[in-house]
Scaffold this active site. Sequence first.
Site, PDB file in Angstrom:
ATOM      1  N   ALA A  63       0.855  -1.184   0.000  1.00 46.82           N
ATOM      2  CA  ALA A  63       0.000   0.000   0.000  1.00 46.82           C
ATOM      3  C   ALA A  63       0.894   1.239   0.000  1.00 46.82           C
ATOM      4  O   ALA A  63       2.107   1.138   0.156  1.00 46.82           O
ATOM      5  CB  ALA A  63      -0.870  -0.025   1.248  1.00 46.82           C
ATOM      6  N   GLY A 102      -0.403  -5.285   0.357  1.00 47.06           N
ATOM      7  CA  GLY A 102      -1.512  -5.091  -0.572  1.00 47.06           C
ATOM      8  C   GLY A 102      -1.229  -5.681  -1.945  1.00 47.06           C
ATOM      9  O   GLY A 102      -2.153  -6.103  -2.650  1.00 47.06           O
ATOM     10  N   GLU A 105      -2.029  -9.253  -1.661  1.00 47.84           N
ATOM     11  CA  GLU A 105      -3.489  -9.372  -1.505  1.00 47.84           C
ATOM     12  C   GLU A 105      -4.195  -9.212  -2.851  1.00 47.84           C
ATOM     13  O   GLU A 105      -5.157  -9.905  -3.154  1.00 47.84           O
ATOM     14  CB  GLU A 105      -3.996  -8.318  -0.508  1.00 47.84           C
ATOM     15  CG  GLU A 105      -3.547  -8.623   0.917  1.00 47.84           C
ATOM     16  CD  GLU A 105      -4.021  -7.582   1.904  1.00 47.84           C
ATOM     17  OE1 GLU A 105      -3.583  -6.422   1.786  1.00 47.84           O
ATOM     18  OE2 GLU A 105      -4.820  -7.912   2.788  1.00 47.84           O
ATOM     19  N   GLU A 125       2.806  -6.654   6.984  1.00 53.06           N
ATOM     20  CA  GLU A 125       2.096  -5.591   7.712  1.00 53.06           C
ATOM     21  C   GLU A 125       2.358  -5.613   9.212  1.00 53.06           C
ATOM     22  O   GLU A 125       2.428  -4.565   9.852  1.00 53.06           O
ATOM     23  CB  GLU A 125       0.583  -5.717   7.477  1.00 53.06           C
ATOM     24  CG  GLU A 125       0.114  -5.229   6.128  1.00 53.06           C
ATOM     25  CD  GLU A 125       0.189  -6.280   5.030  1.00 53.06           C
ATOM     26  OE1 GLU A 125       0.865  -7.319   5.242  1.00 53.06           O
ATOM     27  OE2 GLU A 125      -0.419  -6.079   3.981  1.00 53.06           O
TER      28      GLU A 125
END
Length: 697
Positions: A63, A102, A105, A125
């Site tokens: 992210a 992310g 993901e 994370e």
Amino acid sequence: MAGRVTYERKENIGLITVDNPPVNALGHDVRVGFKNALEEGLADRYVQALVLIGGGRTFPAGADISEFGKSLTEPDLRAVIAAYEASRKPVIAAIHGTALGGGLELALGCHYRIAQDTAQVGLPEVNLGILPGAGGTQRLPRLIGIEAALDMITTGKFVKAPQAKEMGIVDEVTNGDLLEAALAFAENVIDQKLPLRKIRDLTAELKDEGVFDQYRANFKKRARGFLAPFKCIDCVEYCVTKDFDEGLALERERFSECLNSSQSKGQRHMFFAEREVSKIPDVPKDTPIRPIETVGVLGAGTMGGGIAMNFANAGIPVTLVEANQEALDRGLSIIEKNYANTVKKGRLSQEAMNKRMGLITGSLSYDDFSNVDMVIEAVFEEMGLKKEIFTKLDAACKPGAILASNTSTLDLDAIAACTKRPEDVIGTHFFSPANVMKLLELVRGEKTAKDVIATSMKLAKTIKKVAVLAGNCDGFIGNRMLFKYFEQAQYLLEEGALPQDVDRALYDFGLAMGPFAMSDLAGNDVSWRIRQRQKSEAPEGAPYSGETADRICEEGRYGQKTGTGWYDYEPGNRTPQPSKTVEDIILKVSEEKGVKRRSIDDEEIFKRCIYALVNEGAKILEEGIALRSKDIDVTYVYGYGFPVYRGGPMFFADQMGLRNVLSDIERFRNEGVNGEVWEPAPLIEKLVKEGKSFDDL
Ligand code: NAD
């Protein structure tokens, strides 16, 4: 915005490419781009499958963390991933570089994954005090099983492509051209009419129902005080107890709890701080670097041995010089024992150990330093000895060689002045154990050349350390602050606490250990010698906190190495046991000083010790000894076991509110028995007046 994500057709396959250097972070523009590209691909009637690939050096590596904590602009990543997963045309993620957070993901929202053989994937994370909040905790366990996913999510570790294939995270690994392989993979999906493999529809395999409790019990010890690993475990458990959509909603709740916690703020602060401390304003990036191909280390004691190991580990040959054969043999055998232990634990091969030992050459002669590019001195902490040695090193070393000292407190300029090349002299303050601790505190003397600083900063990276640049003063950044911390810890004893009370309060605050356990580990004689020097240099009648510590040392209680110190130790056991002898000494000192003992609560203990760090840190900042408050935070987290989730002492003070910190300091000064040592740093007073924090500087 336009152009960050592009769509093009390659025959019957739609190719979606993200180009957002350096790491294709999934910021707002990219998310919008992905959504648009998907819509284009779905509307393109000639296209039967889609390939999603990263431009430049990587698949999205996470992210955009700078968006954290700000209000999010739609679409969020979860919506993008849901759209890809719901696509009626198969989507294949083509992964190179690092698909992290992310990024992974997103790949898990695709129907198939193919990876370059050099790629790595992971959900790191947890290291930022959060958890994968875009379905990672719900999809990964469904794909690879609960146990394997728990391991990856709670540790944040990276997995290399071949292993990712074995685990089932990716479907294929290629050592050829990734795009070509991905297009061929897509063709095959089309030809074979392979199903849209939606991870959300899979069932997470659970081998052992007790695994969640086991993880919780393990992490209680391993990640004491941390919040995020436990939230990660909760989320993975939802894969078993809830359906996919419910799990996803709960993951979001746990994610928000983590994101809004002070812990995550502290850990994200450290993430940015670690990157910022490598920038030295007056030493630009293009400063020339001196090649360091060989290194000399002088002194094979506690520090010298560990320092030598760092270079051998990085493949750099080391010449290790000692004063006599016996000390050299002892030093080399300790290094060998350390490596052998690592081999025993299975973390190093025998062959690698032999190679590393082969890179370390012992010697008794300074002549063997004549060709090395840098020498690091690690002899006893005595100015006379250091001066004598630097004169000799100056004579023995070739022109251009860097002469470094591992001194932890002494005046670097006085040491440099003994050479004809003070510009080549720098402090390289390693932390014990030097082969383990991540911090390297570099000390810049008045005349240290910029290329010597640039070279040392780069060398720190080579040996996998985080370097912080400090100015020259007694104790530099870390130990100068520590003197004040230890001063408070000792006054607390005189006023009513016992070592175990002080240590417990600071351990509970999150420190790796309290000041007295730490001193017993490092050797009480070390600080004794420093105190003696400082006392001899201090003005007459200056406040002195070391009476108890001096008596402990006079009794030969040097710490773990002598079996007694601030605590007693049973043979072969490093667990500190409260000592009656020490208690008697403490009570006697209180009596002699006329201090009426009182009960002191944990809050006062931790505030007095931690704010002593903060107050001195502020003075250090003002004097320019530290470049930024972040340098102090990095020093304390990586060098002194300060809890990363508190973001370092200066960040912690910001979180407490500097106005509150100042009012406590003023109270300590006005009401304390030893209040005269509390002089609020003018910088704190100024920031409070301006309504600012350290982080605003
Ligand atoms: P140590 O006593 O374990 O080792 C010092 C070594 O230097 C000994 O092996 C000794 O034989 C050798 N030596 C002494 N004079 C010498 C000479 N003239 N030529 C060659 N070798 C000589 O000490 P240490 O703990 O390794 O500390 C070394 C330095 O590192 C000191 O400046 C200390 O302040 C600093 N330091 C220590 C620590 C720590 O935790 N121990 C941490 C950071 C920095």
